[in-house]
Design a protein around this motif. Structure first.
Motif, PDB file in Angstrom:
ATOM      1  N   CYS A 174      38.689  24.798  55.399  1.00 13.49           N
ATOM      2  CA  CYS A 174      38.006  26.379  55.245  1.00 13.49           C
ATOM      3  C   CYS A 174      38.491  26.861  55.423  1.00 13.49           C
ATOM      4  O   CYS A 174      40.146  27.397  56.090  1.00 13.49           O
ATOM      5  CB  CYS A 174      36.531  25.805  57.080  1.00 13.49           C
ATOM      6  SG  CYS A 174      36.112  24.711  56.588  1.00 13.49           S
ATOM      7  N   ARG A 176      36.910  31.126  55.291  1.00 16.07           N
ATOM      8  CA  ARG A 176      35.928  32.160  55.891  1.00 16.07           C
ATOM      9  C   ARG A 176      35.232  31.369  56.604  1.00 16.07           C
ATOM     10  O   ARG A 176      34.216  31.192  56.174  1.00 16.07           O
ATOM     11  CB  ARG A 176      34.890  32.578  54.455  1.00 16.07           C
ATOM     12  CG  ARG A 176      36.693  33.141  53.334  1.00 16.07           C
ATOM     13  CD  ARG A 176      35.964  33.952  52.389  1.00 16.07           C
ATOM     14  NE  ARG A 176      36.338  34.552  51.040  1.00 16.07           N
ATOM     15  CZ  ARG A 176      36.837  33.470  50.204  1.00 16.07           C
ATOM     16  NH1 ARG A 176      36.957  31.745  50.276  1.00 16.07           N
ATOM     17  NH2 ARG A 176      37.872  33.797  49.579  1.00 16.07           N
ATOM     18  N   ALA A 178      33.004  31.766  60.119  1.00 19.33           N
ATOM     19  CA  ALA A 178      31.951  32.722  61.103  1.00 19.33           C
ATOM     20  C   ALA A 178      32.317  32.074  62.693  1.00 19.33           C
ATOM     21  O   ALA A 178      31.935  30.766  62.631  1.00 19.33           O
ATOM     22  CB  ALA A 178      30.426  32.802  60.501  1.00 19.33           C
ATOM     23  N   ARG A 216      35.075  36.349  61.593  1.00 17.09           N
ATOM     24  CA  ARG A 216      34.220  37.115  61.411  1.00 17.09           C
ATOM     25  C   ARG A 216      33.892  37.048  63.048  1.00 17.09           C
ATOM     26  O   ARG A 216      32.168  35.353  62.366  1.00 17.09           O
ATOM     27  CB  ARG A 216      33.104  37.118  60.469  1.00 17.09           C
ATOM     28  CG  ARG A 216      31.874  38.511  61.137  1.00 17.09           C
ATOM     29  CD  ARG A 216      30.894  39.120  59.771  1.00 17.09           C
ATOM     30  NE  ARG A 216      31.957  39.242  59.013  1.00 17.09           N
ATOM     31  CZ  ARG A 216      32.093  40.563  58.292  1.00 17.09           C
ATOM     32  NH1 ARG A 216      31.346  40.965  59.156  1.00 17.09           N
ATOM     33  NH2 ARG A 216      32.517  40.320  56.779  1.00 17.09           N
ATOM     34  N   ALA A 235      25.166  35.858  59.522  1.00 20.81           N
ATOM     35  CA  ALA A 235      27.064  35.409  58.385  1.00 20.81           C
ATOM     36  C   ALA A 235      26.834  35.346  57.165  1.00 20.81           C
ATOM     37  O   ALA A 235      27.926  35.377  56.687  1.00 20.81           O
ATOM     38  CB  ALA A 235      27.918  35.145  59.467  1.00 20.81           C
ATOM     39  N   GLU A 239      28.975  38.056  54.627  1.00 20.53           N
ATOM     40  CA  GLU A 239      29.677  37.128  53.976  1.00 20.53           C
ATOM     41  C   GLU A 239      29.589  35.340  53.191  1.00 20.53           C
ATOM     42  O   GLU A 239      29.620  34.963  53.659  1.00 20.53           O
ATOM     43  CB  GLU A 239      31.560  36.477  54.553  1.00 20.53           C
ATOM     44  CG  GLU A 239      32.044  35.930  54.545  1.00 20.53           C
ATOM     45  CD  GLU A 239      32.493  35.958  52.477  1.00 20.53           C
ATOM     46  OE1 GLU A 239      32.058  35.732  51.845  1.00 20.53           O
ATOM     47  OE2 GLU A 239      33.221  37.375  52.476  1.00 20.53           O
ATOM     48  N   THR A 242      31.438  31.968  53.038  1.00 22.51           N
ATOM     49  CA  THR A 242      31.299  31.350  54.310  1.00 22.51           C
ATOM     50  C   THR A 242      30.962  30.174  54.491  1.00 22.51           C
ATOM     51  O   THR A 242      30.695  29.661  53.611  1.00 22.51           O
ATOM     52  CB  THR A 242      30.223  32.207  55.485  1.00 22.51           C
ATOM     53  OG1 THR A 242      29.924  33.140  55.628  1.00 22.51           O
ATOM     54  CG2 THR A 242      30.655  31.180  56.074  1.00 22.51           C
ATOM     55  N   LEU A 245      31.526  27.148  60.224  1.00 16.95           N
ATOM     56  CA  LEU A 245      30.414  27.859  60.895  1.00 16.95           C
ATOM     57  C   LEU A 245      31.317  27.292  62.383  1.00 16.95           C
ATOM     58  O   LEU A 245      31.521  26.007  62.745  1.00 16.95           O
ATOM     59  CB  LEU A 245      29.517  27.677  61.097  1.00 16.95           C
ATOM     60  CG  LEU A 245      28.615  28.033  60.023  1.00 16.95           C
ATOM     61  CD1 LEU A 245      27.222  27.845  59.858  1.00 16.95           C
ATOM     62  CD2 LEU A 245      28.642  29.743  59.897  1.00 16.95           C
ATOM     63  N   VAL A 271      28.902  24.574  53.323  1.00 14.93           N
ATOM     64  CA  VAL A 271      29.275  24.581  54.819  1.00 14.93           C
ATOM     65  C   VAL A 271      30.116  23.652  56.333  1.00 14.93           C
ATOM     66  O   VAL A 271      28.728  23.189  56.320  1.00 14.93           O
ATOM     67  CB  VAL A 271      28.630  26.198  55.845  1.00 14.93           C
ATOM     68  CG1 VAL A 271      28.920  27.074  56.368  1.00 14.93           C
ATOM     69  CG2 VAL A 271      28.405  26.953  54.339  1.00 14.93           C
TER      70      VAL A 271
END
Length: 336
Positions: A174, A176, A178, A216, A235, A239, A242, A245, A271
């Motif tokens: 990962c 990006r 959140a 973020r 989120a 983005e 993403t 998480l 994700v």
């Protein structure tokens, strides 16, 4: 009402001998049998209330937490109830709403009801507030308020655990991230959200060590599954790329899984998701949730041990315990 003196006279022994028999102390078997026979014949019952009054003990302790409608706090209450029962203590649980008024009421109620001690997860009270109101009431603090360490204090490894959770996502590819339910590390205060400030710092530290990664933060005032769903959709809107998480709690993470499904995405294929707390529902969700197990049994044992010690010795120096943690890898994150 039959008294201990009546039992002693009928058995031909002293009241002290009757007391020793009923307390399970070492008494000759013949004498024990004679005393117990008289107890049965007369229907004598130990006056526990009078004993407690003489000993200045009630056998009851309090647990004051933010909310009971929570995976984590309900699990904590259940485990503490079982653990303290082994110490001969009965637990009374109170909900403070994480408010100053609720926390003050929990302390004053413990004193009015003559509880032997109190386990307190404080949010809005200062150390001075607790000390002034508690007086000589034995208190053990639960949680991450660093300004309350003048008391016995038990906490989980928030920063290290969250850092490991974020690092897990980074190690699985990962880039990006959140942070669901976590504030900007520099923006959080030191009261109710102190645990989340520490977790945010752990996430930030992991991402700072990976120059290609970004995170973020999506703060929340409440921490229910519905908040996890809402923040996940937020989120993804901000983005769309993403790919990971890291959630402040498992409850938020369970909501995040639903949010991904509503967005037409799957975990872990699209994700990856990791939570924090390792609540029972984490192992039965679809997919099952990778999470940080913060050492529940260790914290419960430490809290019980410190409270029993504080009840016995009000002058003992305060002790600070940080429980160990571990990652629990399940289906919401990819295999290496």
């Amino acid at each position: 009402m039959v008294t201990m003196r009546d039992v002693a006279d009928a058995a031909g022994v002293s009241a002290m001998t009757v007391s020793n028999v009923l307390a399970g102390r070492n008494v000759r078997s013949e004498t024990r049998e004679r005393v117990l026979a008289v107890v049965e014949q007369t229907g004598y019952r130990v006056n526990v209330a009078a004993q407690n009054l003489r000993r200045r003990r009630t056998g009851v302790v309090g647990l004051a937490v933010h909310e009971l409608d929570s995976h984590y706090f309900s699990m904590l209450a259940a485990r503490l109830t079982a653990r303290l029962a082994r110490e001969g203590l009965r637990l009374v649980v109170e909900q403070t709403g994480a408010s100053r008024q609720g926390e003050l009421a929990a302390i004053s109620g413990s004193r009015v009801n003559a509880y032997d001690g109190l386990l307190l997860s404080a949010s809005d009270l200062s150390a001075e507030d607790v000390a002034a109101l508690a007086g000589d009431l034995p208190v053990v603090m639960l949680g991450e308020r660093q300004d309350l360490q003048r008391f016995d204090h038990v906490e989980m490894a928030n920063t290290a655990g969250a850092r490991d959770a974020a690092q897990l996502l980074l190690d699985r590819g990962c880039r990006r991230l959140a942070a669901v339910g976590l504030p900007q590390p520099a923006a959080a205060d030191g009261s109710r959200r102190d645990a989340f400030r520490l977790r945010a710092a752990g996430v930030a530290a992991a991402v700072e060590g990976s120059p290609a990664a970004r995170v973020r933060f999506h703060e929340s005032a409440t921490y229910r599954a519905a908040d996890g769903l809402r923040l996940t959709l937020e989120a993804l809107q901000l983005e769309p790329r993403t790919d990971g998480l890291v959630c402040a709690t498992d409850t938020l993470a369970l909501g995040a899984l639903r949010g991904l499904a509503d967005a037409g995405l799957r975990a872990p294929d699209d994700v990856q998701v990791v939570g924090f707390d390792d609540v029972p529902d984490a192992s039965t969700s679809v997919p099952s949730l990778s999470t940080v197990a913060p050492g529940h049994d260790e914290m419960v044992d430490a809290a019980a041990r410190l409270l029993v010690r504080r009840i016995a010795d009000r002058e003992a120096p305060p002790e600070h315990v940080i429980a160990s943690h571990r990652l629990v890898l399940r289906e919401s994150t990819r295999r290496p």
